[in-house]
Write a protein that holds these residues in place. Structure first.
Motif, PDB file in Angstrom:
ATOM      1  N   GLU A  86       7.275  -6.657 -25.845  1.00  0.00           N
ATOM      2  CA  GLU A  86       5.740  -7.194 -26.212  1.00  0.00           C
ATOM      3  C   GLU A  86       4.451  -7.633 -25.577  1.00  0.00           C
ATOM      4  OE1 GLU A  86       6.291  -6.236 -29.370  1.00  0.00           O
ATOM      5  OE2 GLU A  86       7.920  -5.370 -29.356  1.00  0.00           O
ATOM      6  N   GLY A  87       3.087  -7.659 -26.607  1.00  0.00           N
ATOM      7  CA  GLY A  87       2.674  -8.245 -25.816  1.00  0.00           C
ATOM      8  C   GLY A  87       1.080  -7.144 -25.799  1.00  0.00           C
ATOM      9  N   GLY A  88       0.224  -7.171 -24.541  1.00  0.00           N
ATOM     10  CA  GLY A  88      -0.693  -6.539 -24.624  1.00  0.00           C
ATOM     11  C   GLY A  88      -0.634  -4.827 -25.670  1.00  0.00           C
ATOM     12  N   ALA A  89      -1.602  -4.431 -25.638  1.00  0.00           N
ATOM     13  CA  ALA A  89      -2.259  -3.268 -26.362  1.00  0.00           C
ATOM     14  C   ALA A  89      -2.113  -2.205 -25.229  1.00  0.00           C
ATOM     15  CB  ALA A  89      -2.965  -3.413 -26.873  1.00  0.00           C
ATOM     16  N   GLN A  90      -1.210  -1.922 -24.604  1.00  0.00           N
ATOM     17  CA  GLN A  90      -1.578  -1.242 -23.133  1.00  0.00           C
ATOM     18  C   GLN A  90      -0.372  -0.122 -24.444  1.00  0.00           C
ATOM     19  OE1 GLN A  90      -0.326  -4.056 -22.138  1.00  0.00           O
ATOM     20  NE2 GLN A  90      -1.982  -4.984 -20.650  1.00  0.00           N
ATOM     21  N   GLU A  91      -0.337   1.698 -22.954  1.00  0.00           N
ATOM     22  CA  GLU A  91       0.431   2.823 -23.800  1.00  0.00           C
ATOM     23  C   GLU A  91      -0.033   2.620 -25.319  1.00  0.00           C
ATOM     24  OE1 GLU A  91       0.502   3.727 -20.161  1.00  0.00           O
ATOM     25  OE2 GLU A  91       1.514   5.069 -21.227  1.00  0.00           O
ATOM     26  N   ARG A  92      -0.732   2.258 -25.700  1.00  0.00           N
ATOM     27  CA  ARG A  92      -1.218   2.885 -27.020  1.00  0.00           C
ATOM     28  C   ARG A  92      -0.496   1.883 -28.146  1.00  0.00           C
ATOM     29  NH1 ARG A  92      -0.244   8.409 -26.775  1.00  0.00           N
ATOM     30  NH2 ARG A  92       0.321   7.755 -24.807  1.00  0.00           N
ATOM     31  N   GLY A  93       0.118   0.676 -27.423  1.00  0.00           N
ATOM     32  CA  GLY A  93       0.880  -0.413 -28.314  1.00  0.00           C
ATOM     33  C   GLY A  93       2.317  -0.184 -28.030  1.00  0.00           C
ATOM     34  N   ARG A  94       2.838   0.338 -27.027  1.00  0.00           N
ATOM     35  CA  ARG A  94       4.122   0.932 -27.314  1.00  0.00           C
ATOM     36  C   ARG A  94       4.923   0.136 -25.861  1.00  0.00           C
ATOM     37  NH1 ARG A  94       2.225   4.844 -30.951  1.00  0.00           N
ATOM     38  NH2 ARG A  94       3.924   4.767 -32.387  1.00  0.00           N
ATOM     39  N   ARG A  95       4.140   0.068 -24.600  1.00  0.00           N
ATOM     40  CA  ARG A  95       4.661  -0.920 -23.765  1.00  0.00           C
ATOM     41  C   ARG A  95       3.854  -1.850 -23.114  1.00  0.00           C
ATOM     42  NH1 ARG A  95       4.881  -2.115 -18.790  1.00  0.00           N
ATOM     43  NH2 ARG A  95       7.611  -1.529 -17.851  1.00  0.00           N
ATOM     44  N   ALA A  96       3.721  -2.609 -23.272  1.00  0.00           N
ATOM     45  CA  ALA A  96       3.154  -4.134 -23.329  1.00  0.00           C
ATOM     46  C   ALA A  96       3.036  -4.089 -21.263  1.00  0.00           C
ATOM     47  CB  ALA A  96       3.288  -5.868 -23.850  1.00  0.00           C
ATOM     48  N   GLY A  97       2.221  -4.500 -21.000  1.00  0.00           N
ATOM     49  CA  GLY A  97       2.130  -5.060 -18.874  1.00  0.00           C
ATOM     50  C   GLY A  97       1.449  -4.400 -18.777  1.00  0.00           C
ATOM     51  N   THR A  98       0.494  -5.102 -18.007  1.00  0.00           N
ATOM     52  CA  THR A  98      -0.377  -4.546 -16.930  1.00  0.00           C
ATOM     53  C   THR A  98      -0.134  -3.361 -16.197  1.00  0.00           C
ATOM     54  OG1 THR A  98      -2.205  -6.017 -16.962  1.00  0.00           O
ATOM     55  CG2 THR A  98      -2.312  -4.690 -15.020  1.00  0.00           C
ATOM     56  N   GLU A  99       0.018  -1.991 -16.215  1.00  0.00           N
ATOM     57  CA  GLU A  99       0.060  -0.743 -15.714  1.00  0.00           C
ATOM     58  C   GLU A  99      -0.017  -1.027 -14.086  1.00  0.00           C
ATOM     59  OE1 GLU A  99      -3.052  -1.284 -17.603  1.00  0.00           O
ATOM     60  OE2 GLU A  99      -3.093  -0.084 -19.711  1.00  0.00           O
ATOM     61  N   ASN A 100       0.805  -0.075 -13.885  1.00  0.00           N
ATOM     62  CA  ASN A 100       1.459   0.176 -12.451  1.00  0.00           C
ATOM     63  C   ASN A 100       0.399   1.059 -11.707  1.00  0.00           C
ATOM     64  OD1 ASN A 100       2.371   0.430 -10.038  1.00  0.00           O
ATOM     65  ND2 ASN A 100       4.411   0.419 -10.603  1.00  0.00           N
ATOM     66  N   LEU A 101      -0.936   0.676 -11.688  1.00  0.00           N
ATOM     67  CA  LEU A 101      -1.298   1.717 -11.786  1.00  0.00           C
ATOM     68  C   LEU A 101      -1.339   2.905  -9.930  1.00  0.00           C
ATOM     69  CD1 LEU A 101      -3.861   3.916 -12.891  1.00  0.00           C
ATOM     70  CD2 LEU A 101      -5.444   2.101 -11.855  1.00  0.00           C
ATOM     71  N   PRO A 102      -1.584   2.069  -9.019  1.00  0.00           N
ATOM     72  CA  PRO A 102      -0.770   2.513  -7.505  1.00  0.00           C
ATOM     73  C   PRO A 102       0.751   3.313  -7.570  1.00  0.00           C
ATOM     74  CG  PRO A 102      -1.762   0.288  -7.166  1.00  0.00           C
ATOM     75  CD  PRO A 102      -1.898   0.049  -9.033  1.00  0.00           C
ATOM     76  N   GLY A 103       1.393   3.296  -8.750  1.00  0.00           N
ATOM     77  CA  GLY A 103       2.635   3.429  -8.304  1.00  0.00           C
ATOM     78  C   GLY A 103       2.003   4.573  -9.730  1.00  0.00           C
ATOM     79  N   ILE A 104       1.360   4.718 -10.594  1.00  0.00           N
ATOM     80  CA  ILE A 104       1.772   5.905 -11.531  1.00  0.00           C
ATOM     81  C   ILE A 104       0.655   6.896 -11.048  1.00  0.00           C
ATOM     82  CG2 ILE A 104       0.404   6.829 -13.536  1.00  0.00           C
ATOM     83  CD1 ILE A 104       0.994   3.743 -15.051  1.00  0.00           C
ATOM     84  N   ILE A 105      -0.139   6.855  -9.734  1.00  0.00           N
ATOM     85  CA  ILE A 105      -1.091   7.722  -9.678  1.00  0.00           C
ATOM     86  C   ILE A 105      -0.565   8.494  -8.397  1.00  0.00           C
ATOM     87  CG2 ILE A 105      -3.208   7.720  -7.524  1.00  0.00           C
ATOM     88  CD1 ILE A 105      -4.514   5.419  -9.495  1.00  0.00           C
ATOM     89  N   SER A 106       0.382   7.157  -7.713  1.00  0.00           N
ATOM     90  CA  SER A 106       1.249   8.320  -6.474  1.00  0.00           C
ATOM     91  C   SER A 106       2.187   9.445  -7.149  1.00  0.00           C
ATOM     92  CB  SER A 106       1.227   7.247  -6.037  1.00  0.00           C
ATOM     93  OG  SER A 106       2.764   7.295  -4.663  1.00  0.00           O
ATOM     94  N   ALA A 107       3.139   9.034  -8.229  1.00  0.00           N
ATOM     95  CA  ALA A 107       3.911  10.043  -8.757  1.00  0.00           C
ATOM     96  C   ALA A 107       3.713  11.023  -9.589  1.00  0.00           C
ATOM     97  CB  ALA A 107       4.581   8.574 -10.155  1.00  0.00           C
ATOM     98  N   ALA A 108       1.953  10.521 -10.004  1.00  0.00           N
ATOM     99  CA  ALA A 108       1.473  11.972 -10.265  1.00  0.00           C
ATOM    100  C   ALA A 108       1.271  12.800  -9.298  1.00  0.00           C
ATOM    101  CB  ALA A 108       0.017  11.623 -11.200  1.00  0.00           C
ATOM    102  N   VAL A 109       1.044  12.081  -7.669  1.00  0.00           N
ATOM    103  CA  VAL A 109       0.992  13.363  -7.162  1.00  0.00           C
ATOM    104  C   VAL A 109       2.428  14.052  -7.355  1.00  0.00           C
ATOM    105  CG1 VAL A 109       0.953  12.926  -4.537  1.00  0.00           C
ATOM    106  CG2 VAL A 109      -1.212  12.454  -6.038  1.00  0.00           C
ATOM    107  N   ALA A 110       3.316  13.318  -7.093  1.00  0.00           N
ATOM    108  CA  ALA A 110       4.745  13.310  -6.533  1.00  0.00           C
ATOM    109  C   ALA A 110       5.080  14.681  -7.097  1.00  0.00           C
ATOM    110  CB  ALA A 110       5.645  12.373  -6.407  1.00  0.00           C
ATOM    111  N   ILE A 111       4.593  14.350  -8.674  1.00  0.00           N
ATOM    112  CA  ILE A 111       5.315  15.185  -9.354  1.00  0.00           C
ATOM    113  C   ILE A 111       4.127  16.919  -9.360  1.00  0.00           C
ATOM    114  CG2 ILE A 111       3.743  14.578 -11.912  1.00  0.00           C
ATOM    115  CD1 ILE A 111       5.976  14.806 -13.608  1.00  0.00           C
ATOM    116  N   GLU A 112       3.322  16.282  -9.179  1.00  0.00           N
ATOM    117  CA  GLU A 112       2.352  17.942  -9.453  1.00  0.00           C
ATOM    118  C   GLU A 112       3.186  18.946  -8.433  1.00  0.00           C
ATOM    119  OE1 GLU A 112      -1.858  17.144  -8.605  1.00  0.00           O
ATOM    120  OE2 GLU A 112      -2.257  19.513 -10.024  1.00  0.00           O
ATOM    121  N   GLU A 113       3.612  17.673  -6.671  1.00  0.00           N
ATOM    122  CA  GLU A 113       4.158  18.579  -5.701  1.00  0.00           C
ATOM    123  C   GLU A 113       5.417  19.408  -5.932  1.00  0.00           C
ATOM    124  OE1 GLU A 113       3.913  15.224  -3.076  1.00  0.00           O
ATOM    125  OE2 GLU A 113       2.472  16.331  -1.459  1.00  0.00           O
TER     126      GLU A 113
END
Ligand SMILES: *Cc1c(COP(=O)(O)O)cnc(C)c1O
Length: 396
Positions: A225-252
């Motif tokens: 619980e906390g902020g409204a990130q992920e449409r209110g389903r998962r609070a906390g500032t997003e791990n954006l570098p990790g997510i961007i990197s993971a997107a590259v990895a899943i695409e590859e």
């Protein structure tokens, strides 16, 4: 020679994933929730990454929720479906005996809260059939949770068939697909999957980044619980570098899937053939319906831990099963579930390849495993009894 054959425990981040991570740390450091321009740019990058994840599994972007990894996604999917079930007076969950501990331990907690948990038994190769699932479903069932592919023995389960049964009976299907991404073609629409978990560090992305796919309209409650990130389903500032990197990895990983399969499959089979020459050894898991990267054996008369340590001395990184059970003396629940007796389950070895594996590495590993298994057996009083006929071999 250095050999890393423990890719089911974690993979080495790809060059592109590392570069994307470093770039994002420098350039996309702003908080995606901030209204200023850098914040809004970060938000755009986050949504681009979400679309990439969705495309990799045949989902829509608004069906993807970022989490801290496979364990969190597993917890959230199961708890969400359980809470929704409870509101409708449904308290039965059907799963399997070979799930990852992130699933099994969550189910155990729900059991303490009054849920009925049915763990379907698996075949001697780790399979569960759609018929078994169909027979277990009743009007009190609020969730079916069956993993896509097993992390220890590599068996790939018939998710599309199970999905069809669940859809016909109106019961949501959750699948832990952490081992399947980049190994099996996943299509949440065609396979009738309602919840799916994945984790970036299992497909050459960074650790601590995962996602949960939730079909539109399915219930999802938050664990944090906390902020409204992920449409209110998962609070906390997003791990954006990790997510961007993971997107590259899943695409590859999804783009190169067939190419990687074509490369790794013959090496896997070469390794299986080589290790099968060791007397009183047995391959665990399915022969055909098997992850293209997974080799898993039991050798009678040895301790898996000793084998691992001696392989490590020879530059070979392997595992006895799941990283989560090593360090404990309990044999793997997966090996027990497929019917291996305790003493056999203790003598296990998992080797999981990736697309950088070579035939030289495979041959080196075969030689070293043969040598060390022979050495350990020669020192073992149990092996002497077996040889002298004072005990019966379990693996013929
Ligand atoms: C690794 C793994 C997990 C846990 O994922 P983490 O990101 O390490 O939390 C869950 N399920 C399976 C099948 C796994 O292989």
């Amino acid at each position: 020679m250095q050999v890393y054959f423990d890719n089911a425990a974690t993979t080495k981040p790809s060059r592109a994933a590392i570069e994307a991570y470093a770039k994002a740390l420098c350039e996309d450091f702003a908080n995606p929730s901030s209204l200023h321009e850098p914040g809004q740019k970060a938000k755009e990058k986050l949504e681009e990454a979400r679309a990439v994840f969705a495309a990799a599994i045949g989902a829509k972007a608004n069906e993807i929720y970022f989490t801290s990894g496979g364990s969190e996604s597993d917890n959230q999917a199961i708890i969400s479906a359980a809470r929704a079930g409870k509101r409708k007076g449904k308290n039965k969950i059907i799963s399997t005996a070979i799930e990852h501990h992130a699933v099994l331990h969550t189910l155990n907690k729900l059991k303490q809260d009054g849920f009925e948990i049915v763990l379907l038994p698996v075949s001697s190769t780790g399979l569960v059939t759609a018929e078994q699932v169909a027979a277990a479903i009743d009007e009190r069932t609020c969730l079916v949770a069956v993993m896509y592919a097993n992390n220890e023995i590599g068996t790939v389960l018939p998710i599309a068939e199970i999905g069809a049964v669940c859809r016909a009976r109106g019961v949501p299907l959750f699948t832990d697909a952490v081992q399947a991404v980049g190994h099996e073609k996943i299509d949440v629409q065609a396979q009738n999957i309602d919840y799916l978990s994945l984790s970036a560090h299992k497909f050459h992305g960074p650790k601590g980044v995962g996602a949960l796919y939730v079909r539109k309209g399915m219930p999802l409650s938050s664990l944090i619980e906390g902020g409204a990130q992920e449409r209110g389903r998962r609070a906390g500032t997003e791990n954006l570098p990790g997510i961007i990197s993971a997107a590259v990895a899943i695409e590859e990983a999804t783009k190169n899937l067939e190419q990687n399969r074509a490369r790794v499959l013959p090496l896997r089979d070469r390794l299986i053939a080589g290790l099968s020459e060791i007397p009183h050894s047995v391959l665990n898991g399915e022969k055909e319906k098997r992850l293209f990267s997974n080799v898993h054996f039991c050798f009678e008369g040895i301790e898996g831990e000793s084998l691992l340590l001696m392989l490590s001395d020879q530059g070979i990184a392997a595992s006895s099963g799941s990283a989560c059970t090593s360090g404990s003396l309990d044999p793997s629940h997966v090996l027990l579930a497929i019917g291996r007796p305790h003493e056999i389950a203790h003598g296990s070895l998992r080797l999981t390849l990736d697309e950088t594996a070579t035939a030289e590495q495979v041959d080196y590993v075969i030689d070293k495993v043969k040598e060390i298994v022979g050495y350990l057996r020669n020192m073992s009083p149990v092996w002497r009894d077996l040889k002298e006929g004072k005990r019966e071999f379990i693996i013929k």
